[in-house]
Design an enzyme around this catalytic site. Structure first.
Site, PDB file in Angstrom:
ATOM      1  N   SER A 112      94.409  68.441  92.452  1.00 51.52           N
ATOM      2  CA  SER A 112      95.204  67.577  93.338  1.00 51.52           C
ATOM      3  C   SER A 112      96.709  67.763  93.229  1.00 51.52           C
ATOM      4  O   SER A 112      97.447  67.295  94.093  1.00 51.52           O
ATOM      5  CB  SER A 112      94.863  66.107  93.070  1.00 51.52           C
ATOM      6  N   SER A 138      94.838  65.541  96.312  1.00 49.39           N
ATOM      7  CA  SER A 138      95.195  64.250  96.863  1.00 49.39           C
ATOM      8  C   SER A 138      96.702  63.935  96.788  1.00 49.39           C
ATOM      9  O   SER A 138      97.158  62.927  97.345  1.00 49.39           O
ATOM     10  CB  SER A 138      94.442  63.141  96.122  1.00 49.39           C
ATOM     11  N   LYS A 147     103.775  60.029  93.481  1.00 54.99           N
ATOM     12  CA  LYS A 147     102.499  59.831  94.165  1.00 54.99           C
ATOM     13  C   LYS A 147     102.146  58.343  94.141  1.00 54.99           C
ATOM     14  O   LYS A 147     102.359  57.660  93.141  1.00 54.99           O
ATOM     15  CB  LYS A 147     101.423  60.663  93.461  1.00 54.99           C
TER      16      LYS A 147
END
Length: 528
Positions: free
Chosen positions: A190, A166, A91
């Site tokens: 997330s 996210s 990420k």
């Protein structure tokens, strides 16, 4: 990255990348260690596939060109770590030396980091090769996946849907086959929401079971609940192998704040019957018909397999969502987020929340008062957005959260539960809806408040019957929030639906063992 792949294919035109990316992590790891596959072949196969997936979904933010040098150094080492030769995606907010970590904020571009995060350092020591960074929602406080720096990411299974957030870039890349193992972060779901939306597995560990040192974020100092780093992969065994690799002396030495608890494989491989609590709805947000069915069918499979299923009612979920979760994450009335976005472009997916944060507290209070008889749940959202107002009130909120955790655990212990089965947020939402529907994270955020490990396992897909039932979905309150959930989930036939598997703090091995049981039972059901 395309150029590097083309050069490799010119040198080795006989390499079959498709067969490599079709292997499970366990199979791939075995072939790398016994020498039947070379790390070169594996890395370039995944680079090629990642490019292909990115061109379709817009899920990548960066290519770590250093991976090619690290590959050559890796081949010289005699000691092969547990993740030897495994390409890994990260990420974008997980720090990687020499590259940006913008959290989707434009003004953070072109500010390369000076060192790797602890997670990256340990991955490298275990022989893994980080090769790409993946897209995020702006500020990481939204479960859509869009930002002005890198644009919008699409769902790998339906381009009208989002991948969640996210950690949506990770969900899309792994779900599309462009990575075999990735890492996200989870403040309110997330890691778990993208896994559910994209049909993969993921694990949100207990806070600090894995190091958080070297993560870029936008809510620095927020202590109402814990943000964590966790793995995302195609299957549960991959998550377990990853945890086994990371929970090592290198991790404990590089970050002494991480408890020195190696992975307990005996618990993970245990086959003793479990006492499993379960619920199909938490009483606050009624899940979609497909998500309810996923829990009902999975609980039946578990019971037939010899486990004991006990109904569980999570206490006071409305109170938890507004008073502990929302007020906790917005304790400063949104001023920290506004500071990060000052002078920057706000992404449309984040704009609904930012509009509320920009209102003066007195006006939020007026909206809360006016909306109370008309839309009580939205009124409470405006009230929570006012923040705590004082340090005294913030401490009281933290104390209330501690009391709630004790109450929840007391009920868990009274029922003598080992683990808990509950709904995930599924199926994937239509693009644009997550930014307008904060209530969706109530399904996952509860376990950030409690600091329980929680994992996602896909178990079914949306049927036409589910879609028909969704048309009549009224939820618990038949209000605008329930109607919004119905609209967001429409058009999901064929999309994956997951369940959420939960254990008590520091029991990641038991959580994974339970996830594995759910996965295996569903595989058997599909074969029959």
């Amino acid at each position: 990255m395309k150029k590097a792949v083309a050069q490799f294919k010119q040198q080795k035109p006989e390499e079959d990348g498709e067969s490599i990316v079709a292997l499970s992590l366990s199979e791939l790891s075995e072939k790398l260690k016994n020498g039947s596959l070379s790390p070169d072949s594996v890395l370039y196969a995944y680079m090629e596939k990642a490019v292909e997936v990115h061109e379709e979904l817009n899920c990548l933010t960066d290519f770590f060109h250093e991976c090619q040098t690290e590959l050559q150094e890796l081949k010289k080492t005699e000691k092969k770590g547990l993740l030897y030769g495994i390409p890994v995606s990260l990420k974008e907010c997980i720090d990687y030396k020499g590259h940006d970590s913008t959290t989707g904020i434009l003004k953070r571009l072109d500010q390369p980091l000076l060192e790797d995060s602890v997670i990256v350092q340990v991955l490298k020591k275990q022989g893994a090769i980080p090769f790409v960074a993946t897209n995020v929602s702006q500020t990481l406080i939204c479960y859509d996946c869009s930002n002005p720096s890198y644009g919008e990411t699409l769902n790998p299974l339906n381009h009208k849907k989002g991948p969640g957030g996210s950690s949506g870039g990770e969900g899309a890349l792994i779900g599309g086959g462009g990575s075999i193992l990735g890492f996200g972060t989870d403040t309110a779901g997330s890691i778990r929401i993208p896994a559910g939306f994209c049909g993969i597995c993921s694990l949100k560990p207990t806070g600090n079971r894995l190091s958080n040192h070297g993560l870029s974020e936008c809510l620095e100092g927020m202590k109402s609940f814990v943000s964590v780093t966790g793995p995302m992969a195609r299957d549960v065994d991959s998550l377990a192998l990853c945890m086994k690799a990371l929970l090592c002396e290198d991790m404990f030495h590089l970050d002494p704040a991480v408890p020195p608890l190696p992975f307990n494989n005996e618990i993970y491989t245990s086959s003793s019957p479990l006492r499993i609590g379960y619920y199909e709805s938490d009483g606050f947000l009624m899940p979609t018909p497909s998500a309810k069915r996923a829990v009902a069918e999975t609980s039946q499979l578990l019971q037939k397999a010899g486990h004991t299923l006990i109904p569980f009612s999570p206490p006071k979920m409305e109170y938890v969502f507004y008073e502990l979760f929302l007020k906790g994450i917005m304790a400063d009335a949104g001023t920290t987020l506004l500071d990060h976005l000052k002078g920057d472009i706000v992404d449309p997916s984040l704009e609904p929340s930012i509009k509320i944060h920009r209102l003066p507290v007195w006006l939020k209070k007026i909206f809360a008062f006016v909306l109370k008889p008309l839309a009580p749940r939205f009124a409470k959202m405006y009230s929570a957005a006012c923040g705590t107002g004082s340090v005294k009130n913030l401490w009281r909120l933290h104390a209330d959260a501690q009391h709630y955790c004790r109450e929840y655990i007391a009920e868990w212990m009274r029922l003598k539960l080992d683990v808990l089965l509950c709904p995930a947020l599924c199926p994937a939402f239509t693009i644009g809806y997550p930014g307008q529907f904060l209530g969706g994270v109530s399904v996952t955020g509860i376990f950030n408040i409690l600091n329980f490990p929680a994992g996602i396992v896909p178990v079914t897909t949306v049927t036409q019957e589910d879609e028909e039932q969704l048309k009549h979905h009224k939820g618990h309150f038949d209000d605008s929030m329930d109607h919004f959930l119905r609209k967001a989930a429409e058009g999901g036939v064929g999309l994956p639906v997951a369940v959420q598997c939960v254990a008590l703090p520091w029991q990641e091995e038991l959580c994974l063992r339970f996830m594995k049981e759910v996965e295996q039972l569903n595989h058997k059901k599909k074969k029959n």
